[in-house]
Design a protein around this motif. Structure first.
Motif, mmCIF file in Angstrom:
data_model
loop_
_atom_site.group_PDB
_atom_site.id
_atom_site.type_symbol
_atom_site.label_atom_id
_atom_site.label_comp_id
_atom_site.label_asym_id
_atom_site.label_seq_id
_atom_site.Cartn_x
_atom_site.Cartn_y
_atom_site.Cartn_z
ATOM 1 N N ASP A 104 -6.033 1.331 0.378
ATOM 2 C CA ASP A 104 -5.473 0.233 -0.407
ATOM 3 C C ASP A 104 -6.251 0.050 -1.711
ATOM 4 N N PHE A 105 -6.724 1.160 -2.285
ATOM 5 C CA PHE A 105 -7.478 1.040 -3.533
ATOM 6 C C PHE A 105 -6.595 0.577 -4.671
ATOM 7 N N ARG A 106 -5.320 0.991 -4.695
ATOM 8 C CA ARG A 106 -4.435 0.572 -5.782
ATOM 9 C C ARG A 106 -3.025 0.286 -5.266
ATOM 10 N N PRO A 107 -2.876 -0.673 -4.381
ATOM 11 C CA PRO A 107 -1.541 -1.011 -3.874
ATOM 12 C C PRO A 107 -0.658 -1.567 -4.979
ATOM 13 N N GLU A 108 0.629 -1.366 -4.830
ATOM 14 C CA GLU A 108 1.593 -1.853 -5.810
ATOM 15 C C GLU A 108 1.973 -3.299 -5.519
ATOM 16 N N ILE A 109 2.328 -4.005 -6.575
ATOM 17 C CA ILE A 109 2.888 -5.351 -6.461
ATOM 18 C C ILE A 109 3.833 -5.555 -7.632
ATOM 19 N N ASP A 110 4.949 -6.205 -7.388
ATOM 20 C CA ASP A 110 5.873 -6.481 -8.480
ATOM 21 C C ASP A 110 5.198 -7.423 -9.475
ATOM 22 N N ARG A 111 5.351 -7.103 -10.750
ATOM 23 C CA ARG A 111 4.725 -7.933 -11.780
ATOM 24 C C ARG A 111 5.189 -9.391 -11.670
ATOM 25 N N GLY A 112 6.472 -9.588 -11.403
ATOM 26 C CA GLY A 112 6.981 -10.951 -11.279
ATOM 27 C C GLY A 112 6.355 -11.696 -10.121
ATOM 28 N N GLN A 113 6.114 -11.001 -9.009
ATOM 29 C CA GLN A 113 5.458 -11.646 -7.868
ATOM 30 C C GLN A 113 4.029 -12.053 -8.210
ATOM 31 N N LEU A 114 3.329 -11.174 -8.889
ATOM 32 C CA LEU A 114 1.945 -11.472 -9.246
ATOM 33 C C LEU A 114 1.878 -12.635 -10.234
ATOM 34 N N ARG A 115 2.778 -12.623 -11.209
ATOM 35 C CA ARG A 115 2.789 -13.735 -12.158
ATOM 36 C C ARG A 115 3.120 -15.041 -11.441
ATOM 37 N N PRO A 147 0.813 -1.218 0.000
ATOM 38 C CA PRO A 147 0.000 0.000 0.000
ATOM 39 C C PRO A 147 0.846 1.267 0.000
ATOM 40 N N GLU A 148 2.007 1.214 0.648
ATOM 41 C CA GLU A 148 2.885 2.395 0.679
ATOM 42 C C GLU A 148 3.382 2.773 -0.712
ATOM 43 N N GLY A 149 3.317 1.807 -1.658
ATOM 44 C CA GLY A 149 3.747 2.068 -3.016
ATOM 45 C C GLY A 149 2.819 3.005 -3.775
ATOM 46 N N GLN A 150 1.688 3.372 -3.162
ATOM 47 C CA GLN A 150 0.779 4.328 -3.784
ATOM 48 C C GLN A 150 1.279 5.771 -3.687
#
Length: 363
Positions: free
Chosen positions: A97-108, A71-74
């Motif tokens: 937390d409407f648009r928290p960040e996540i690394d694309r590799g982690q999500l994949r 969430p801090e990545g917002q």
């Protein structure tokens, strides 16, 4: 439900496969890359509460997603490129937390780990797809499917069979580079970037920096340029590319130009390609598209979200419809208008990205 092939193991294709398997529907994902870790998966992306997070809930992966999300990545910060002074710094409120960040590799990786073993067939590039659902692979073999889903990105071969439309250069180019272990090796730039995204721009040029979960900072020099602007420039020659960019960004404050001076690992040229708007097609029961294959847009924070939503909505339609044709019609009736409307907005957003208004954080 009959045989389903998904071409492409990106986020949208994997989300589609996940939901199909939740409904005990057999699916195979064909991916041309040789393995899941054959190349870097890019930087960080924000999952929106009304699109990407909806998809994660449908895929029953919302809670593991939340453990990885930042969430801090917002945080959004802008600095004046001429003075280096902070223009604004928007830090997310507690609980936002409407648009928290996540690394694309982690999500994949999360999506891949949710699939049954063997779902993804790596190293299986395709060369052709027919409108009857026959897939031809690079090894010369053919296989017939009741539905072929094109989740194969910007240069989709499935799209070639369905619409024949190819992406076009947008007039904007990105040059990607990065800073490794930024808190330790580049503390000044890490502090300037903050926990999320830094933007600075003027005169049709921008520089964007984004922090990832590993402390890497991924950067993009972005500007209007003719398609052949880099003719004769060897992107393997880091010093030559750096000199070219420093000349283009001449007059910017040293604190901002330090991103270009401190780059680790060189530069990558990414001319921005988009599909024409609107991009649609005549319904064909055995073929459909999702994600960038369906609606390649400027990278302004919506592409991954729409791909995930596309994939989960298509899978849900396949699980709840009487047949494949009905499912594809239902899915396309929702996806196409949504993607056309969003693509129109993104076209304007791309110009906002390169406007002089530092408060228009289109990226």
């Amino acid at each position: 439900m009959n045989s389903i092939a998904i071409v492409g193991a990106g986020l949208g294709g994997l989300a589609c496969a996940r939901v199909l398997q939740l409904h005990d529907i057999d699916v195979t994902v064909f991916e041309q890359e040789p393995s899941a870790d054959s190349r870097p998966q890019g930087g960080t992306l924000d999952l929106h509460g009304d699109t990407g997070q909806v998809a994660m809930r449908t895929a029953q992966l919302y809670e593991p997603f939340r453990t990885l999300a930042r969430p801090e990545g917002q945080q959004m910060r802008a600095v004046d490129p001429r003075t280096g002074e902070t223009v604004f710094d928007e830090t997310p409120a507690e609980g936002d937390d409407f648009r928290p960040e996540i690394d694309r590799g982690q999500l994949r990786g999360l999506l891949l780990g949710s699939l049954s073993p063997g779902t993804v067939q790596w190293g299986r590039p395709i060369t052709d797809v027919s409108k009857t659902g026959r897939v031809t692979f690079a090894d010369g073999t053919d296989q017939d499917f009741d539905l072929v889903v094109g989740a194969d990105g910007a240069w989709s071969r499935v799209r070639r069979a369905l619409t024949g439309v190819r992406p076009e250069y947008s007039g904007v180019t990105f040059v990607e580079f990065g800073l490794d272990d930024a808190d330790r090796r580049h503390p000044g730039l890490a502090a300037l970037t903050g926990q999320g995204t830094l933007m600075t721009k003027v005169d049709g040029k921008a520089l964007v920096a984004q922090r990832t979960s590993t402390g890497h900072i991924r950067c993009y020099a972005t500007f209007y340029a003719p398609e052949d602007w880099a003719r004769g420039l060897d992107f393997a020659d880091t010093e030559a590319v750096r000199a070219t960019l420093l000349e283009r960004y001449a007059g910017w404050h040293p604190s901002v130009l330090a991103f270009l001076h401190d780059v680790d690992g060189g530069f990558t040229h990414r001319p921005l390609q988009v599909l024409p708007v609107p991009h649609a097609w005549t319904h064909t029961p055995g073929l459909t598209l999702l994600g960038d294959a369906a609606h390649l847009m400027p990278p302004l924070g919506v592409g991954a979200n729409l791909a995930l939503l596309d994939g989960t909505e298509l899978a849900t339609a396949l699980a709840t419809s009487a047949n494949v044709g009905e499912a594809v019609r239902t899915y396309e009736a929702g996806m196409l208008p949504r993607s056309i409307e969003t693509a129109k907005a993104c076209a304007g957003g791309l110009h906002d990205l390169l406007s002089d208004d530092l408060r228009s954080m289109a990226a």
